[in-house]
Design an enzyme around this catalytic site. Structure first.
Site, PDB file in Angstrom:
ATOM      1  N   ARG A 151     -15.618   9.920   2.405  1.00  0.00           N
ATOM      2  CA  ARG A 151     -15.116  10.314   1.198  1.00  0.00           C
ATOM      3  C   ARG A 151     -15.388   9.126   0.195  1.00  0.00           C
ATOM      4  O   ARG A 151     -14.724   9.225  -0.996  1.00  0.00           O
ATOM      5  CB  ARG A 151     -13.419  10.484   1.428  1.00  0.00           C
ATOM      6  CG  ARG A 151     -12.893  11.785   2.023  1.00  0.00           C
ATOM      7  CD  ARG A 151     -11.677  11.609   2.534  1.00  0.00           C
ATOM      8  NE  ARG A 151     -11.334  10.426   3.674  1.00  0.00           N
ATOM      9  CZ  ARG A 151     -10.258  10.168   3.877  1.00  0.00           C
ATOM     10  NH1 ARG A 151      -9.189  10.449   3.600  1.00  0.00           N
ATOM     11  NH2 ARG A 151     -10.319   9.198   4.987  1.00  0.00           N
TER      12      ARG A 151
ATOM     13  N   HIS B 227     -10.041   0.412   1.386  1.00  0.00           N
ATOM     14  CA  HIS B 227      -9.834   1.464   2.199  1.00  0.00           C
ATOM     15  C   HIS B 227     -11.175   1.326   3.197  1.00  0.00           C
ATOM     16  O   HIS B 227     -12.093   1.496   2.735  1.00  0.00           O
ATOM     17  CB  HIS B 227      -9.493   2.667   1.743  1.00  0.00           C
ATOM     18  CG  HIS B 227      -9.714   3.920   2.622  1.00  0.00           C
ATOM     19  ND1 HIS B 227      -8.795   4.664   2.903  1.00  0.00           N
ATOM     20  CD2 HIS B 227     -10.990   4.500   3.275  1.00  0.00           C
ATOM     21  CE1 HIS B 227      -9.249   5.677   3.645  1.00  0.00           C
ATOM     22  NE2 HIS B 227     -10.632   5.596   3.920  1.00  0.00           N
TER      23      HIS B 227
ATOM     24  N   TYR C  57     -10.243   5.481  -4.766  1.00  0.00           N
ATOM     25  CA  TYR C  57     -11.417   5.136  -3.852  1.00  0.00           C
ATOM     26  C   TYR C  57     -12.862   5.277  -4.458  1.00  0.00           C
ATOM     27  O   TYR C  57     -13.666   4.345  -3.773  1.00  0.00           O
ATOM     28  CB  TYR C  57     -11.601   6.675  -2.995  1.00  0.00           C
ATOM     29  CG  TYR C  57     -10.812   6.753  -1.752  1.00  0.00           C
ATOM     30  CD1 TYR C  57      -9.646   6.067  -1.456  1.00  0.00           C
ATOM     31  CD2 TYR C  57     -11.175   7.653  -0.995  1.00  0.00           C
ATOM     32  CE1 TYR C  57      -8.955   6.162  -0.368  1.00  0.00           C
ATOM     33  CE2 TYR C  57     -10.424   8.011   0.342  1.00  0.00           C
ATOM     34  CZ  TYR C  57      -9.137   7.331   0.453  1.00  0.00           C
ATOM     35  OH  TYR C  57      -8.676   7.459   1.859  1.00  0.00           O
TER      36      TYR C  57
ATOM     37  N   HIS D 257       0.739  -1.134  -0.084  1.00  0.00           N
ATOM     38  CA  HIS D 257       0.000   0.075  -0.051  1.00  0.00           C
ATOM     39  C   HIS D 257       0.992   1.232  -0.052  1.00  0.00           C
ATOM     40  O   HIS D 257       1.078   1.911   1.095  1.00  0.00           O
ATOM     41  CB  HIS D 257      -0.949  -0.110   1.386  1.00  0.00           C
ATOM     42  CG  HIS D 257      -1.898   1.149   1.290  1.00  0.00           C
ATOM     43  ND1 HIS D 257      -3.096   0.998   1.845  1.00  0.00           N
ATOM     44  CD2 HIS D 257      -1.860   2.330   0.820  1.00  0.00           C
ATOM     45  CE1 HIS D 257      -3.841   2.056   1.734  1.00  0.00           C
ATOM     46  NE2 HIS D 257      -3.117   2.714   1.180  1.00  0.00           N
TER      47      HIS D 257
ATOM     48  N   ASP E 133       1.319   2.907   3.762  1.00  0.00           N
ATOM     49  CA  ASP E 133       0.423   3.913   3.379  1.00  0.00           C
ATOM     50  C   ASP E 133       1.252   5.199   2.797  1.00  0.00           C
ATOM     51  O   ASP E 133       0.931   6.463   3.105  1.00  0.00           O
ATOM     52  CB  ASP E 133      -0.781   4.382   4.116  1.00  0.00           C
ATOM     53  CG  ASP E 133      -1.811   4.915   3.520  1.00  0.00           C
ATOM     54  OD1 ASP E 133      -2.001   5.290   2.245  1.00  0.00           O
ATOM     55  OD2 ASP E 133      -2.673   5.636   4.303  1.00  0.00           O
TER      56      ASP E 133
ATOM     57  N   ARG F 264      -9.033   2.786  13.121  1.00  0.00           N
ATOM     58  CA  ARG F 264     -10.215   3.217  13.208  1.00  0.00           C
ATOM     59  C   ARG F 264     -10.936   2.840  14.683  1.00  0.00           C
ATOM     60  O   ARG F 264     -11.986   2.902  14.773  1.00  0.00           O
ATOM     61  CB  ARG F 264     -11.185   2.618  12.190  1.00  0.00           C
ATOM     62  CG  ARG F 264     -10.573   2.676  10.713  1.00  0.00           C
ATOM     63  CD  ARG F 264     -10.163   4.338  10.415  1.00  0.00           C
ATOM     64  NE  ARG F 264      -9.944   4.108   8.846  1.00  0.00           N
ATOM     65  CZ  ARG F 264      -9.168   5.143   8.406  1.00  0.00           C
ATOM     66  NH1 ARG F 264      -8.448   6.082   9.060  1.00  0.00           N
ATOM     67  NH2 ARG F 264      -8.826   5.033   6.902  1.00  0.00           N
TER      68      ARG F 264
ATOM     69  N   HIS G 141      -6.249  -0.601   6.808  1.00  0.00           N
ATOM     70  CA  HIS G 141      -6.524   0.329   7.903  1.00  0.00           C
ATOM     71  C   HIS G 141      -7.319   0.198   9.104  1.00  0.00           C
ATOM     72  O   HIS G 141      -7.909   0.689   9.747  1.00  0.00           O
ATOM     73  CB  HIS G 141      -7.283   1.859   7.412  1.00  0.00           C
ATOM     74  CG  HIS G 141      -6.481   2.402   6.130  1.00  0.00           C
ATOM     75  ND1 HIS G 141      -5.260   2.954   6.068  1.00  0.00           N
ATOM     76  CD2 HIS G 141      -7.022   2.972   5.088  1.00  0.00           C
ATOM     77  CE1 HIS G 141      -4.778   3.499   5.073  1.00  0.00           C
ATOM     78  NE2 HIS G 141      -6.151   3.457   4.335  1.00  0.00           N
TER      79      HIS G 141
END
Length: 440
Positions: free
Chosen positions: A218, A250, A185, A116, A335, A283, A279
């Site tokens: 997003r 993502h 995305y 990534h 990332d 979170r 990810h």
């Protein structure tokens, strides 16, 4: 296996050493013109090898970009590196056929695989001035990364797949191995050749799609049908091309978490391993616990390495280890060159940063030196685990016949001393490879 020698035998290293040398020399010529010596054959002498599983003190022989022999150190005789070099190096010539690098007191691991990396830059959530910089060869090498997978993120408009592909080809010319994910995305996915199937099947660099955003403000908030279509298309194209055909997702901090992916698992026969959420450590606790369920169902997931002052990923990994979660289903990525924005509960951006390639190696150092993980347990997160997820069959372990992507590190600090990418020296104690136009 019962002993280190049995392990080496099982890996095929008992073949006659001199024959391996002579066969490996055929057709090899040194083309490197950088400061380090780049002899066609290299022997890393007396390295403490973690392949990533421990092999003990070992001579590692490299030729033609691959590992050609792993020989237990201390054997002497014809297998001694000095004897080999004396037999094959031309007398009175400065052009070495065999270079012996004394790795005594150093540990050797496979080069890191980063699944990534925003090599063409990313970001932009704060407007044009917040677009992050593109990748630098020296920074990637200093992070111990020898294989990078490039992708697009939030910005699939001013960042193009064409530019991403060209950047990856440039990194490949510098000695790294690179792969690519198509899309970004948002859905419908942008592609190079008009469809996911054509991109993954016909463009050698492309091994899947990503990073497609879910559960994030997003994202496109794609429908089930949109998501299942692209996952299925990527999988079938991967079958046709002999690549992973993986779909990297993502995952944001929205309450739906992994629900869009669970729906695909529950309603189709698509293997859960085709969906690769990232990810997952960044979170909060609810998503970390959801990751345990994902792994228990046979899935794999990716944690984003901590930046300076952060410890979310280290804490999550230690939490998983204490619970006995199968860590072979977890990978670690940087990332790098993507933005690290933080938003408040109202979606207002409150802080901004950028990922760096060295974050992965820094987390591995923390796991080994502070959390007291074994070297093989820590480094597996960024070597053979990742190679399995991405079907990179020549990567991830130090074995005869596999690519000679090798790191040499000082054991008490895990300071990086040498980096070899397919046998080419990209870092020594006095040199780090740079691109044609390095930015200081």
């Amino acid at each position: 296996l019962s002993s280190r020698r049995d392990t080496l035998t099982a890996m095929g290293v008992q073949r006659p050493l001199l024959l391996v040398l002579l066969l490996s020399v055929a057709g090899i010529a040194s083309t490197d013109n950088t400061p380090p010596t780049d002899a066609p054959i290299k022997i890393l002498k007396n390295a403490e090898v973690y392949a990533p599983f421990p092999l003990g003190p070992t001579h590692v022989m490299v030729a033609g970009g691959a590992v050609v022999a792993l020989t237990p150190a201390g054997g002497g005789g014809a297998a001694d590196p000095a004897v080999i070099a004396g037999m094959l190096n031309p007398r009175g010539s400065s052009h070495l056929l065999v270079e012996v690098i004394d790795a005594s007191g150093l540990i050797a691991t496979p080069g890191l695989i980063d699944p990534h990396m925003h090599v063409a830059g990313g970001g932009g959530e704060l407007g044009p001035a917040s677009r992050t910089p593109w990748a630098q060869v020296g920074q990637i090498v200093d992070g111990g990364i020898t294989t990078a997978v490039g992708l697009l993120g939030t910005d699939g408009i001013t960042r193009s797949l064409e530019n991403l592909l060209q950047m990856l080809l440039g990194l490949e010319q510098s000695g790294l191995t690179t792969h690519m994910l198509t899309g970004s995305y948002h859905t419908p996915l942008k592609t190079l050749m008009g469809s996911v199937e054509r991109d993954v099947t016909l463009i050698e660099k492309i091994i899947g799609i990503g990073e497609v955003a879910i559960s994030d403000h997003r994202s496109s908030w794609s429908s089930y049908q949109e998501l299942v279509q692209i996952v299925s298309d990527a999988r079938v194209a991967g079958m046709l091309s002999g690549t992973a055909g993986v779909s990297l997702f993502h995952v944001g901090d929205g309450p739906t978490m992994l629900n869009p992916l669970w729906e695909i698992v529950n309603k189709t026969t698509i293997p859960i391993t085709q969906m690769y959420p990232t990810h997952m450590s960044s979170r909060g606790q609810r998503l970390i616990d959801e990751g345990i369920k994902w792994i228990a169902a046979g899935g794999v997931l990716d944690f984003t390495a901590d930046g300076p002052g952060e410890n979310d990923t280290i804490s999550a990994l230690e939490y998983y280890r204490q619970l006995g979660v199968d860590l072979s289903h977890v990978t670690l990525s940087s990332d790098a060159y993507g933005s690290f924005p933080e938003f408040d509960a109202n979606g207002v951006l409150v802080s901004y940063g950028v990922g760096m390639p060295v974050n992965v190696l820094n987390d591995l150092r923390t796991l080994v030196l502070e959390q007291k993980w074994s070297v093989d347990a820590a480094f597996s997160l960024a070597t053979n685990n990742t190679a399995k997820v991405l079907s990179l069959h020549s990567k991830g372990t130090l074995e005869v016949g596999k690519d000679a992507d090798i790191l040499l590190l000082e054991p008490s600090t895990l300071e990086l001393k040498y980096v070899f990418a397919k046998g080419k020296p990209l870092k020594t104690p006095h040199y780090t490879a740079q691109g044609m136009f390095p930015c200081n």
